[in-house]
Scaffold this motif. Structure first.
Motif, PDB file in Angstrom:
ATOM      1  N   VAL A  29       0.851  -1.184   0.000  1.00  0.00           N
ATOM      2  CA  VAL A  29       0.000   0.000   0.000  1.00  0.00           C
ATOM      3  C   VAL A  29       0.890   1.238   0.000  1.00  0.00           C
ATOM      4  O   VAL A  29       1.769   1.363   0.850  1.00  0.00           O
ATOM      5  N   VAL A  30       0.656   2.120  -0.950  1.00  0.00           N
ATOM      6  CA  VAL A  30       1.286   3.439  -0.947  1.00  0.00           C
ATOM      7  C   VAL A  30       0.137   4.431  -1.100  1.00  0.00           C
ATOM      8  O   VAL A  30      -0.707   4.282  -1.984  1.00  0.00           O
ATOM      9  N   ALA A  31       0.106   5.424  -0.216  1.00  0.00           N
ATOM     10  CA  ALA A  31      -1.002   6.377  -0.245  1.00  0.00           C
ATOM     11  C   ALA A  31      -0.513   7.771   0.129  1.00  0.00           C
ATOM     12  O   ALA A  31       0.460   7.918   0.878  1.00  0.00           O
ATOM     13  N   ALA A  32      -1.201   8.772  -0.396  1.00  0.00           N
ATOM     14  CA  ALA A  32      -0.961  10.161  -0.035  1.00  0.00           C
ATOM     15  C   ALA A  32      -2.186  10.644   0.722  1.00  0.00           C
ATOM     16  O   ALA A  32      -3.313  10.301   0.370  1.00  0.00           O
ATOM     17  N   GLY A  33      -1.945  11.406   1.767  1.00  0.00           N
ATOM     18  CA  GLY A  33      -3.055  11.911   2.559  1.00  0.00           C
ATOM     19  C   GLY A  33      -2.654  13.148   3.324  1.00  0.00           C
ATOM     20  O   GLY A  33      -1.710  13.843   2.968  1.00  0.00           O
ATOM     21  N   VAL A  34      -3.377  13.394   4.414  1.00  0.00           N
ATOM     22  CA  VAL A  34      -3.155  14.580   5.234  1.00  0.00           C
ATOM     23  C   VAL A  34      -3.212  14.170   6.703  1.00  0.00           C
ATOM     24  O   VAL A  34      -4.069  13.396   7.106  1.00  0.00           O
ATOM     25  N   ALA A  35      -2.281  14.697   7.482  1.00  0.00           N
ATOM     26  CA  ALA A  35      -2.295  14.517   8.938  1.00  0.00           C
ATOM     27  C   ALA A  35      -1.931  15.855   9.569  1.00  0.00           C
ATOM     28  O   ALA A  35      -0.945  16.488   9.168  1.00  0.00           O
ATOM     29  N   ARG A  36      -2.743  16.278  10.512  1.00  0.00           N
ATOM     30  CA  ARG A  36      -2.541  17.573  11.180  1.00  0.00           C
ATOM     31  C   ARG A  36      -2.425  18.713  10.169  1.00  0.00           C
ATOM     32  O   ARG A  36      -1.595  19.607  10.321  1.00  0.00           O
ATOM     33  N   GLY A  37      -3.192  18.623   9.089  1.00  0.00           N
ATOM     34  CA  GLY A  37      -3.211  19.666   8.077  1.00  0.00           C
ATOM     35  C   GLY A  37      -2.024  19.674   7.128  1.00  0.00           C
ATOM     36  O   GLY A  37      -1.894  20.570   6.312  1.00  0.00           O
ATOM     37  N   GLN A  38      -1.143  18.676   7.236  1.00  0.00           N
ATOM     38  CA  GLN A  38       0.051  18.616   6.394  1.00  0.00           C
ATOM     39  C   GLN A  38      -0.003  17.417   5.455  1.00  0.00           C
ATOM     40  O   GLN A  38      -0.492  16.351   5.846  1.00  0.00           O
ATOM     41  N   PRO A  39       0.528  17.546   4.222  1.00  0.00           N
ATOM     42  CA  PRO A  39       0.584  16.399   3.312  1.00  0.00           C
ATOM     43  C   PRO A  39       1.457  15.294   3.907  1.00  0.00           C
ATOM     44  O   PRO A  39       2.489  15.573   4.517  1.00  0.00           O
ATOM     45  N   ILE A  40       1.018  14.079   3.737  1.00  0.00           N
ATOM     46  CA  ILE A  40       1.713  12.939   4.337  1.00  0.00           C
ATOM     47  C   ILE A  40       1.728  11.779   3.355  1.00  0.00           C
ATOM     48  O   ILE A  40       0.850  11.665   2.498  1.00  0.00           O
ATOM     49  N   ARG A  41       2.733  10.925   3.493  1.00  0.00           N
ATOM     50  CA  ARG A  41       2.837   9.737   2.642  1.00  0.00           C
ATOM     51  C   ARG A  41       2.903   8.497   3.520  1.00  0.00           C
ATOM     52  O   ARG A  41       3.557   8.494   4.553  1.00  0.00           O
ATOM     53  N   LEU A  42       2.241   7.469   3.071  1.00  0.00           N
ATOM     54  CA  LEU A  42       2.226   6.175   3.748  1.00  0.00           C
ATOM     55  C   LEU A  42       2.765   5.130   2.783  1.00  0.00           C
ATOM     56  O   LEU A  42       2.347   5.078   1.628  1.00  0.00           O
ATOM     57  N   MET A  43       3.694   4.328   3.264  1.00  0.00           N
ATOM     58  CA  MET A  43       4.192   3.172   2.520  1.00  0.00           C
ATOM     59  C   MET A  43       4.058   1.990   3.457  1.00  0.00           C
ATOM     60  O   MET A  43       4.587   2.028   4.575  1.00  0.00           O
ATOM     61  N   ALA A  44       3.354   0.953   3.030  1.00  0.00           N
ATOM     62  CA  ALA A  44       3.148  -0.192   3.927  1.00  0.00           C
ATOM     63  C   ALA A  44       3.175  -1.503   3.154  1.00  0.00           C
ATOM     64  O   ALA A  44       2.687  -1.587   2.030  1.00  0.00           O
TER      65      ALA A  44
END
Length: 177
Positions: free
Chosen positions: A126-141
């Motif tokens: 899984v690779v995803a782009a999102g938002v955490a605490r109003g900041q762009p974030i990336r997840l690689m799992a």
């Protein structure tokens, strides 16, 4: 007088160079081997890890998951491990973990590859782009199953802070037992 100024400038430059060398000798990423407590695995983490266990629900499958994680500059490197009641539940559990991880960052999947080879009977990257605490974030799992054990091996943080070399070191070092 001129000789004294040149000597002082030289000493200052030498002191600056020594400080730079010493800084290079104390890496921010201090890779160390970590091991799972209840469910065995081995992984390299970039700092001293912390572990905790909590009860989670994977789309109707209650499990006790232990997370082992380390953080550097807002980037979290973590391995979660849990044991299901039976191996037939792994496909459902992996898909539930995938959905939860993407929802946690209010994200959307993006096309990208995870370094290394999966180390389980079943796996899901899984690779995803999102938002955490109003900041762009990336997840690689990498989510994987071996028998009735499930693992989530992940990196999450600001995209510009996730280095490809560090991601490769982390993902390729993971080995379930």
């Amino acid at each position: 007088m001129i000789m004294r100024q040149v000597s002082s400038a030289f000493s200052l430059a030498l002191l600056f160079l020594l400080a730079c060398v010493l800084t290079a000798c104390s890496p921010k990423y201090n890779w160390r081997e970590a091991h799972g407590e209840k469910i065995q695995f081995t992984v390299l983490l970039p700092a001293k890890p912390a572990s905790f266990t909590r009860q989670i629900d994977l789309d109707g499958l209650p499990v006790s998951m232990t997370m082992t994680a380390a953080e550097i500059d807002g980037v979290t490197f973590a391995v979660g491990a849990a044991e299901l009641a039976n191996a037939a539940q792994t496909a459902k559990a992996l898909e539930a973990m995938r959905t939860a991880l993407i929802n946690n960052i209010d994200g959307a999947p993006t096309p990208a590859a995870i370094p290394g080879k999966p180390g389980g009977d079943r796996s899901l990257d899984v690779v995803a782009a999102g938002v955490a605490r109003g900041q762009p974030i990336r997840l690689m799992a990498r989510l994987l199953a071996r028998d009735k054990r499930i693992y989530q091996v992940l990196i999450v943080g600001p995209e510009k802070s996730i280095d490809a070399e560090h991601a490769e070191t982390f993902f390729t070092s993971f080995a379930p037992s």
